[in-house]
Scaffold this active site. Structure first.
Site, PDB file in Angstrom:
ATOM      1  N   PHE A   1       6.339  44.879 -43.858  1.00 55.15           N
ATOM      2  CA  PHE A   1       6.570  44.806 -45.502  1.00 55.15           C
ATOM      3  C   PHE A   1       7.398  45.566 -45.850  1.00 55.15           C
ATOM      4  O   PHE A   1       7.657  46.599 -46.594  1.00 55.15           O
ATOM      5  CB  PHE A   1       5.124  45.355 -45.985  1.00 55.15           C
ATOM      6  CG  PHE A   1       3.951  44.128 -45.642  1.00 55.15           C
ATOM      7  CD1 PHE A   1       3.378  43.309 -46.253  1.00 55.15           C
ATOM      8  CD2 PHE A   1       3.267  44.665 -44.299  1.00 55.15           C
ATOM      9  CE1 PHE A   1       2.201  42.669 -45.765  1.00 55.15           C
ATOM     10  CE2 PHE A   1       2.299  44.164 -43.978  1.00 55.15           C
ATOM     11  CZ  PHE A   1       1.872  43.019 -44.549  1.00 55.15           C
TER      12      PHE A   1
ATOM     13  N   CYS B   1      -1.462  52.393 -49.819  1.00 58.18           N
ATOM     14  CA  CYS B   1      -1.122  53.067 -51.046  1.00 58.18           C
ATOM     15  C   CYS B   1      -2.350  52.710 -52.113  1.00 58.18           C
ATOM     16  O   CYS B   1      -2.222  52.951 -53.224  1.00 58.18           O
ATOM     17  CB  CYS B   1       0.235  52.544 -51.585  1.00 58.18           C
ATOM     18  SG  CYS B   1       0.401  50.674 -51.783  1.00 58.18           S
TER      19      CYS B   1
ATOM     20  N   ASN C   1       4.887  35.485 -44.452  1.00 56.64           N
ATOM     21  CA  ASN C   1       4.038  36.086 -44.660  1.00 56.64           C
ATOM     22  C   ASN C   1       3.759  36.906 -43.395  1.00 56.64           C
ATOM     23  O   ASN C   1       3.416  36.127 -42.363  1.00 56.64           O
ATOM     24  CB  ASN C   1       2.589  35.202 -44.895  1.00 56.64           C
ATOM     25  CG  ASN C   1       1.419  35.648 -45.178  1.00 56.64           C
ATOM     26  OD1 ASN C   1       1.155  36.828 -44.562  1.00 56.64           O
ATOM     27  ND2 ASN C   1       0.461  34.905 -46.005  1.00 56.64           N
TER      28      ASN C   1
ATOM     29  N   ASP D   1       9.348  40.033 -45.195  1.00 59.14           N
ATOM     30  CA  ASP D   1       8.744  40.355 -46.602  1.00 59.14           C
ATOM     31  C   ASP D   1       8.679  38.926 -46.937  1.00 59.14           C
ATOM     32  O   ASP D   1       9.363  37.922 -46.582  1.00 59.14           O
ATOM     33  CB  ASP D   1       9.738  41.117 -47.521  1.00 59.14           C
ATOM     34  CG  ASP D   1       8.869  41.571 -48.684  1.00 59.14           C
ATOM     35  OD1 ASP D   1       8.337  42.816 -48.586  1.00 59.14           O
ATOM     36  OD2 ASP D   1       8.622  40.930 -49.498  1.00 59.14           O
TER      37      ASP D   1
HETATM   38  N1  SAH Z   1       7.999  49.474 -47.297  1.00 58.30           N
HETATM   39  C1  SAH Z   1       8.584  49.067 -48.609  1.00 58.30           C
HETATM   40  C2  SAH Z   1       7.426  49.008 -49.616  1.00 58.30           C
HETATM   41  C3  SAH Z   1       6.854  47.722 -49.449  1.00 58.30           C
HETATM   42  S1  SAH Z   1       5.850  47.132 -50.922  1.00 58.30           S
HETATM   43  C4  SAH Z   1       9.526  50.327 -48.766  1.00 58.30           C
HETATM   44  O1  SAH Z   1       9.425  51.369 -48.187  1.00 58.30           O
HETATM   45  O2  SAH Z   1      10.609  50.130 -49.592  1.00 58.30           O
HETATM   46  C5  SAH Z   1       5.246  45.945 -50.303  1.00 58.30           C
HETATM   47  C6  SAH Z   1       6.053  44.576 -49.950  1.00 58.30           C
HETATM   48  O3  SAH Z   1       5.089  43.609 -49.301  1.00 58.30           O
HETATM   49  C7  SAH Z   1       6.461  44.014 -51.291  1.00 58.30           C
HETATM   50  O4  SAH Z   1       7.930  43.867 -50.901  1.00 58.30           O
HETATM   51  C8  SAH Z   1       5.998  42.291 -51.143  1.00 58.30           C
HETATM   52  O5  SAH Z   1       6.933  41.563 -51.381  1.00 58.30           O
HETATM   53  C9  SAH Z   1       5.386  42.332 -49.730  1.00 58.30           C
HETATM   54  N2  SAH Z   1       4.559  41.333 -49.353  1.00 58.30           N
HETATM   55  C10 SAH Z   1       3.228  41.112 -50.139  1.00 58.30           C
HETATM   56  N3  SAH Z   1       2.499  40.386 -49.520  1.00 58.30           N
HETATM   57  C11 SAH Z   1       3.138  39.891 -48.255  1.00 58.30           C
HETATM   58  C12 SAH Z   1       2.844  39.151 -47.280  1.00 58.30           C
HETATM   59  N4  SAH Z   1       1.585  38.749 -47.139  1.00 58.30           N
HETATM   60  N5  SAH Z   1       3.572  39.136 -46.276  1.00 58.30           N
HETATM   61  C13 SAH Z   1       4.764  39.840 -46.391  1.00 58.30           C
HETATM   62  N6  SAH Z   1       5.253  40.656 -47.433  1.00 58.30           N
HETATM   63  C14 SAH Z   1       4.538  40.796 -48.212  1.00 58.30           C
END
Ligand code: SAH
Length: 399
Positions: free
Chosen positions: A229, A342, A281, A250
């Site tokens: 993510f 989180c 996803n 992402d």
């Molecule tokens: N690790 C990142 C923050 C992640 S925030 C950092 O340190 O900057 C969570 C992220 O998950 C967001 O960018 C959102 O777009 C993404 N997200 C949400 N659901 C998701 C999914 N099912 N698959 C992939 N990404 C997803």
């Protein structure tokens, strides 16, 4: 003489909460007829008339009272108190933030400034007033002036969350610059560079609370890595410095576009492993990759909050387990898992229990390397559990 400070009387439950160290009293913790002007400084008393301190009052929010001090103070003392707290907050960050020009300068309750958040991205400060009190013109003036003392050259951008203004019954206001001219910049965390743009088509910003976890992840990361993510590449760009290659996933295309720009910012400055940015996803992708028997030396999982309420906890834990199980399946012996949550409602014991159970189901021996939380510029105030929300566990798969 300024007019007498309104008094808010709270019931037994509300008083017990404050005496226990919390700063909030919900509306249900007030005696029935208690009220005060929106955003006013109030004296808080229990039903026997005993003083509990001074607080900022909201006439709209469910959190009616946010305690500011155990002392009984009047409006004329308020500016000095706020100034001193803002300066103390800024000085604390100066001591604890390393190798970075960005951090959370003011973290609301944890800096005893309940309702105010200020983040610093290099030379741009982003301020958020979350309550009626911090939206008052006179209080905003004090905040801006105090920030100016510590950060004379920085622009200040006010970020407005329309939902919060609605909850606080405040008139709508636009996000805008309130000082200086800069709304975009390049900022650095642990020597890694990122774009920041408060206005641009895609709003940027960072998960500053992960700053120290990025550095921790890079201490253990190696080989072929996956960042599930990635958002704008926070972990991925740190991993790329020490890993052979990074697959960064992402579901948000705009986030990945900024991530790629961030990669360019760092390419010429450091050794950088190959990064492949994939819009997908992460649940599906991890499942497909696990089925295809792909394997990794390092996997980072930092999904959005799964549990938005206490009720959602069991479902959230199932989601975390599923995700972690898929990742564990793909980790080679000696491989490192950096797994985060989180969600405030997922406690550290719940999270560790989930991980233990995922490891057992996956037939893996998992050794804990570090149990981490938020960066030090997001401190936790004891008595206000809501200030501590981030879990970041670094663990290693044993052969
Ligand atoms: N690790 C990142 C923050 C992640 S925030 C950092 O340190 O900057 C969570 C992220 O998950 C967001 O960018 C959102 O777009 C993404 N997200 C949400 N659901 C998701 C999914 N099912 N698959 C992939 N990404 C997803």
């Amino acid at each position: 003489m300024s007019p007498a400070c309104p008094v808010v009387t709270i019931n037994h439950r509300g008083a017990a909460r404050l005496r226990g160290g919390h700063l909030w009293v919900y509306r249900s913790g007030l005696v029935p007829q208690a009220e005060a002007p929106a955003g006013s400084l109030v004296h808080v008393r229990d039903e026997r008339g005993r003083a509990l301190g001074s607080a900022l009052y909201s006439s709209a929010s469910q959190i009616a009272v946010r305690l500011l001090t155990l002392d009984v103070i009047d409006e004329e003392k308020l500016p000095d108190l706020l100034r001193a707290r803002i300066i103390a907050a800024a000085q604390f960050r100066q001591r604890v933030v390393r190798d970075s020009d960005s951090c959370r300068v003011i973290f609301s309750e944890a800096d005893l400034l309940p309702g105010l958040i200020v983040d610093k991205y290099n030379d741009v400060l982003v301020m958020q007033a979350l309550t009626q009190a911090f939206d008052r013109d006179d209080i905003r003036g004090v905040v801006l002036e105090a920030l100016g003392v510590h950060f004379p050259g920085e622009s200040i951008f006010e970020r407005v969350d329309p939902h919060i203004r609605e909850l606080e019954q405040l008139p709508s206001r636009k996000s805008q610059l309130v000082r200086g001219e800069q709304t975009s910049t390049i900022f650095t965390l642990n020597g890694v560079r990122f774009h920041f743009d408060a206005l641009g088509g895609q709003k940027t910003g960072a998960f500053l609370d992960q700053r120290e976890n990025y550095a921790a992840a890079a201490r253990y990361a190696h080989g072929v890595a996956l960042d599930g993510f990635t958002y704008q590449g926070g972990f991925a760009l740190h991993l790329a410095r020490v890993c052979q290659s990074v697959t960064a996933v992402d579901s948000s295309r705009p986030a990945l576009e900024v991530a790629e720009q961030n990669e360019q910012l760092n390419r010429d400055r450091h050794r950088c492993g190959e990064i492949e940015w994939i819009e997908a996803n992460a649940f599906d992708l991890l499942k497909d990759y696990a089925t295809a028997e792909r394997s990794y030396d390092t996997i980072v999982l930092d999904p959005p909050a799964f549990a938005k309420s206490k009720r959602a906890l069991p479902t959230a834990l199932r989601g975390y387990k599923e995700l972690n199980l898929r990742a564990l399946k793909m980790l080679r012996p000696g491989g490192v898992l950096v797994t985060c949550s989180c969600s405030f409602h997922v406690g550290e014991p719940d999270f560790l229990q989930m991980l233990e159970s995922a490891a057992a189901d996956g037939g893996k021996r998992l050794r804990l390397l570090e149990i981490r939380s938020q960066a030090q510029d997001h401190p936790v105030l004891l008595g206000v559990p809501e200030t501590g929300y981030l879990k970041c566990v670094v663990a290693q798969v044993l052969a």
